[in-house]
Design an enzyme around this catalytic site. Structure first.
Site, mmCIF file in Angstrom:
data_model
loop_
_atom_site.group_PDB
_atom_site.id
_atom_site.type_symbol
_atom_site.label_atom_id
_atom_site.label_comp_id
_atom_site.label_asym_id
_atom_site.label_seq_id
_atom_site.Cartn_x
_atom_site.Cartn_y
_atom_site.Cartn_z
ATOM 1 N N HIS A 140 -10.253 2.994 -0.997
ATOM 2 C CA HIS A 140 -10.424 2.588 0.394
ATOM 3 C C HIS A 140 -11.244 1.304 0.393
ATOM 4 O O HIS A 140 -12.256 1.182 1.078
ATOM 5 C CB HIS A 140 -11.088 3.694 1.223
ATOM 6 C CG HIS A 140 -10.413 3.901 2.543
ATOM 7 N ND1 HIS A 140 -11.080 4.101 3.714
ATOM 8 C CD2 HIS A 140 -9.108 3.924 2.866
ATOM 9 C CE1 HIS A 140 -10.208 4.243 4.703
ATOM 10 N NE2 HIS A 140 -9.014 4.135 4.215
ATOM 11 N N HIS A 200 0.815 -1.210 0.000
ATOM 12 C CA HIS A 200 0.000 0.000 0.000
ATOM 13 C C HIS A 200 0.850 1.263 0.000
ATOM 14 O O HIS A 200 0.547 2.229 -0.687
ATOM 15 C CB HIS A 200 -0.905 -0.039 1.235
ATOM 16 C CG HIS A 200 -1.809 1.131 1.372
ATOM 17 N ND1 HIS A 200 -3.080 1.138 0.837
ATOM 18 C CD2 HIS A 200 -1.644 2.333 1.951
ATOM 19 C CE1 HIS A 200 -3.649 2.295 1.093
ATOM 20 N NE2 HIS A 200 -2.805 3.041 1.780
#
Lengths: 757, 100
Positions: free
Chosen positions: A104, A55
């Site tokens: 998200h 990430h």
């Protein structure tokens, strides 16, 4: 528990460390040891593990993302490029716009409301950190099958979370997408975009320079939320989510979910803009994934020197937090600023005025190390670049999957087409009423689209448009698009089709497309087939941007969107930003004036691979997606923009999924007027209505402008066929069928509430 | 009819904006000495029939699936005997921690 100081680490080289539980690979852990010349302390291990996660480090995607820089077209519009919190684009009249789209996805699956809400909060802070005032948000969303029970759990929560957070901030939500496909079952995609506006002079970059400058943490207190979220959530399973914190010696399970507080964020926005205005900050960084680990290492490595942080000064919500947890916490609504010593008092004063907690937690040093202390003892001593920017880079193997040929060979041209006009009519109603093609008003009505009073266009228009300057009418338009079905059939073309569609959408509303941001949602990079999809899609996007002359300003990659062996469709989502000199000149989609002439721009071929028709009628995915012709897209965009500027068209709608009939239905229902359509010679009515050939739009031309419009298209060589007229209260396709608008409206508007309300 | 009370609280590490708002308001109103406030929800369920293990199991299920969001909240179940009198532990009262 003894504090694991750097001294202690040097003395106990053999101590067992939970690097595997924190998501590090053996060789990565060895590399940390090599960098430091000793074993890392617990705090250092926490920092490296989160910052080297997929990430934060983009370790699998980096080698492919480089193309966005290498193939970048010459552009005067780009003021700040990739690598900052968000790119900045010049929109003229002294204004600059910054925008970015991020994912998200995993948090929104676990806890839909808070996951989606904090997604909005995070992207808003990214924009804020550039010095811009956030002015609008958008959300491209993808869920599993519309009638799946889990969709009913996830979707309403996500929509409420986006609405709740955005509405509390007073930011209009001007568009996005909602797509259903079984491939997103268990891996919904919740992407969030924010647009911000500033004057050129107000651009701020994230860096910490100037020895002696103070590091100020301001905003919410730090709590135990989202610990390890980045390293664990970006991995393939959720089952391990609770285990990450146990690696730091805490028996309690820390949920990897954060709860946001939009009212705190609103204060943070106003407070931050005020300290910018008074020129009180040298550098600024928002705290998102990886929290303080990320903010301190990124600020320090972007600056000239080192940084020293007294971690025990960080205000806590829970006094039992360990230093490792403080470094990894993803508590929301926090920012970090670097401030000259003489300006600290004024900075703190402004924070106090806004009721924002602010604490000096450290200072910029003349060394080259990031040093973190806990009650006077050193627990971190690292070169900040090795944490923030020099993480591992993987050349993951990639290979065109064996099934790709079979998938492409299974073309949609073999599917039975409607045999009679009656059957064609039935299929039109079925497609228009299918979850993906039906009206999304039930969702978008839950967002505030018009707060602040600058929204010019919002869903279901082609792009969202907001006014930037009240005097001149300067505005910006943003459209987000992606089509996972196309990308599955051909990732290179699919990515370019997403690019082309968002480009077309911006142009159709009358704005000039300037730059893109992207959110690349894919499965596991450890699967060579997925990696091939990723490589192809990024290559397609970079090549496409070069042809269109529009730079990539930044974006986000979300990998591991898969359950077991099954990955989602490769889903590159493109957000295109455009500028319009005067929003009064915008082009809406609604057919509002009877008698206006309908022109179909572009070429229509029998292209049904990956189409809405093939999905709804035959539940089929195969063949090739529509052909991409970016030169044609450019020409079409120029015509649409000129026509808008010179008042030659009153309505325009891009043609994409669902084809002409979808665009007709939306424009007619939006304007409350019907259309009479004549099928041009040589075209099959079915193909005319359902083909998804790219590079097309339908426009409504006032009769007084017909000659001028025709001349323009003729002179520039854009095919423009007059296919009908705005008339009556039905969509009437000559020789085929007539559907009264009331009959069309029923499935179009009832489908989504029927499934989800 | 017996009353079963389900108390739902945000997990301790989860941010509680409402509780914080209350806490910030206290000193403004002249109430000193409160270090922290957490706000939760209380459900009072009037149960038909006896509150036996089966009934409690059912209520546990109700709380877990509907009353509490166990991703971010804990809950506890307790039986009230008579008019508002709390059952003491051992008389069938159960306190259940949600598992995340």
């Amino acid at each position: 528990m003894t504090l694991d100081t750097t001294k202690h680490a040097a003395q106990t080289p053999e101590a067992e460390q939970p690097w595997a539980e924190l998501g590090l690979k053996q060789d990565e852990y060895e590399r940390v040891r090599a960098i430091l010349g000793r074993r890392p302390t617990g705090a250092e291990l926490a920092m490296y593990s989160v910052m080297w996660s997929e990430h934060c480090s983009y370790k699998s995607s980096k080698v492919h993302l480089r193309q966005f820089g290498e193939k970048a077209p010459e552009s005067d519009a780009l003021l700040v490029g990739i690598g900052e919190n968000a790119g900045v684009v010049d929109v003229g009249q002294g204004y600059a716009v910054t925008f970015k789209v991020e994912s998200h996805n995993h948090p929104s699956y676990i806890e839909p409301y808070q996951g989606a809400a904090t997604g909005v909060g995070g992207i808003v802070r990214d924009i804020l950190a550039m010095g811009a005032r956030p002015v609008a948000v958008m959300d491209p969303l993808r869920f599993g099958a519309a009638d799946h029970p889990d969709t009913k759990r996830v979707l309403p929560g996500v929509v409420a979370g986006i609405g709740g957070y955005g509405n509390c901030l007073g930011l209009p939500n001007i568009g996005g997408e909602v797509v259903f496909d079984p491939c997103y079952q268990g891996n919904p995609l919740v992407n969030a975009l924010c647009v911000g506006v500033m004057k050129h002079a107000d651009i701020h970059l994230a860096k910490a320079s100037g020895t002696g400058n103070k590091v100020i943490l301001y905003g919410a207190r730090t709590g135990g939320d989202g610990i390890g979220g980045v390293s664990v959530l970006a991995s393939e399973t959720f089952d391990t989510a609770g285990d990450s914190a146990s690696g730091t010696g805490k028996p309690t399970k820390r949920p990897a979910v954060q709860v946001g507080d939009p009212f705190q964020e609103k204060l943070l926005i106003e407070c931050t803009l005020e300290v910018f205005k008074e020129d009180l900050v040298e550098g600024i960084q928002d705290l998102g994934g990886a929290g303080l680990s990320c903010a301190t290492s990124e600020l320090a490595s972007a600056g000239s020197g080192g940084m020293r942080v007294e971690l025990d000064t960080v205000p806590l919500r829970d006094s039992s937090l360990s230093p490792e947890e403080i470094l990894m916490s993803e508590s929301q609504e926090r920012m970090c600023a670097v401030v000259k010593p003489e300006k600290v008092d004024r900075f703190l004063e402004i924070c106090e005025k806004w009721d924002v907690l602010a604490t000096v937690i450290g200072e910029v040093t003349d060394g080259e190390r990031l040093e973190i202390y806990w009650h006077g003892e050193q627990i971190v001593d690292v070169p900040p670049r090795t944490v923030a920017h020099e993480g591992p880079v993987y050349e993951r193997p990639y290979a065109r999957p064996a099934w790709q040929d079979a998938l492409q060979a299974d073309g949609a041209d073999k599917l039975p087409r409607p045999a009679t006009a009656e059957e064609l009519r039935e299929q039109v109603l079925k497609v228009i009423g299918s979850p993906n093609q039906a009206s999304k008003s039930w969702i978008t009505d839950q967002y505030d689209r018009f707060v602040q009073g600058n929204t010019v266009l919002a869903q279901p228009e082609d792009s969202g448009m907001v006014r930037v300057d009240e005097e001149t009418g300067l505005g910006v338009a943003v459209a987000t698009d992606g089509n996972g079905r196309y990308a599955k059939l051909d990732p290179y073309a699919g990515a370019q089709l997403a690019l082309a569609e968002s480009y077309r959408n911006v142009a159709a509303s009358g704005a000039k497309p300037l730059a893109i941001s992207n959110c690349l949602n894919f499965g596991s990079p450890e699967d060579p087939a997925v990696m091939w999809q990723f490589a192809e899609a990024t290559r397609g996007l970079a090549d496409g941007c070069l042809t269109l002359g529009t730079p990539v300003t930044g974006g986000n990659v979300s990998l591991y969107n898969q359950t077991g062996e099954v990955a989602i469709h490769p889903t590159p989502v493109v957000a295109f930003l455009g500028v319009i000199d005067d929003v009064a000149r915008r082009t809406p989609i609604a057919f509002a004036e009877e008698g206006q002439l309908l022109y179909l721009l572009g070429d229509t071929a029998a292209e049904l691979g990956g189409s809405a028709w093939s999905q709804v009628i035959h539940d089929h995915l195969g063949g090739l997606p529509p052909k991409v012709d970016l030169e044609r897209e450019r020409l079409l965009a120029e015509i649409l923009i000129s026509a808008s500027r010179d008042g030659m068209v009153d309505a325009a709608h891009d043609l994409s999924d669902g084809g002409l009939i979808q665009a007709l239905a939306e424009s007619c229902l939006r304007g409350g007027k019907g259309a009479r359509i004549v099928v041009p010679d040589g075209l099959d009515p079915f193909v005319l209505l359902f083909s998804e050939s790219a590079g097309r739009a339908i426009v409504a031309v006032p009769r007084s402008e017909e000659v001028r419009f025709n001349d323009m298209c003729g002179a520039r060589g854009l095919p423009a066929a007059r296919i009908g007229v705005v008339d009556g209260d039905a969509i009437d396709v000559q020789g085929q069928f007539s559907i009264p608008l009331a009959e069309l409206r029923e499935p179009y508007e009832a489908t989504i509430p029927g499934l989800l309300a | 009819m017996a009353r079963v009370v389900v108390d739902v609280m945000l997990k301790p590490e989860i941010l509680d904006p409402q509780g914080q708002a209350v806490q910030r308001a206290l000193p403004r109103l002249g109430f000193e000495g409160i270090a922290d406030v957490r706000q939760g929800k209380r459900f009072e369920l009037e149960v038909e029939g006896p509150v036996d293990d089966a009934a409690l199991a059912r209520i546990h299920q109700i709380a877990e699936t509907f009353l509490a969001n166990t991703v971010i909240e804990d809950f506890s179940v307790k039986v009230e005997v008579g008019e508002g009198a709390d059952a003491t532990a051992g008389q069938g009262a159960t306190a259940v921690k949600a598992e995340s």
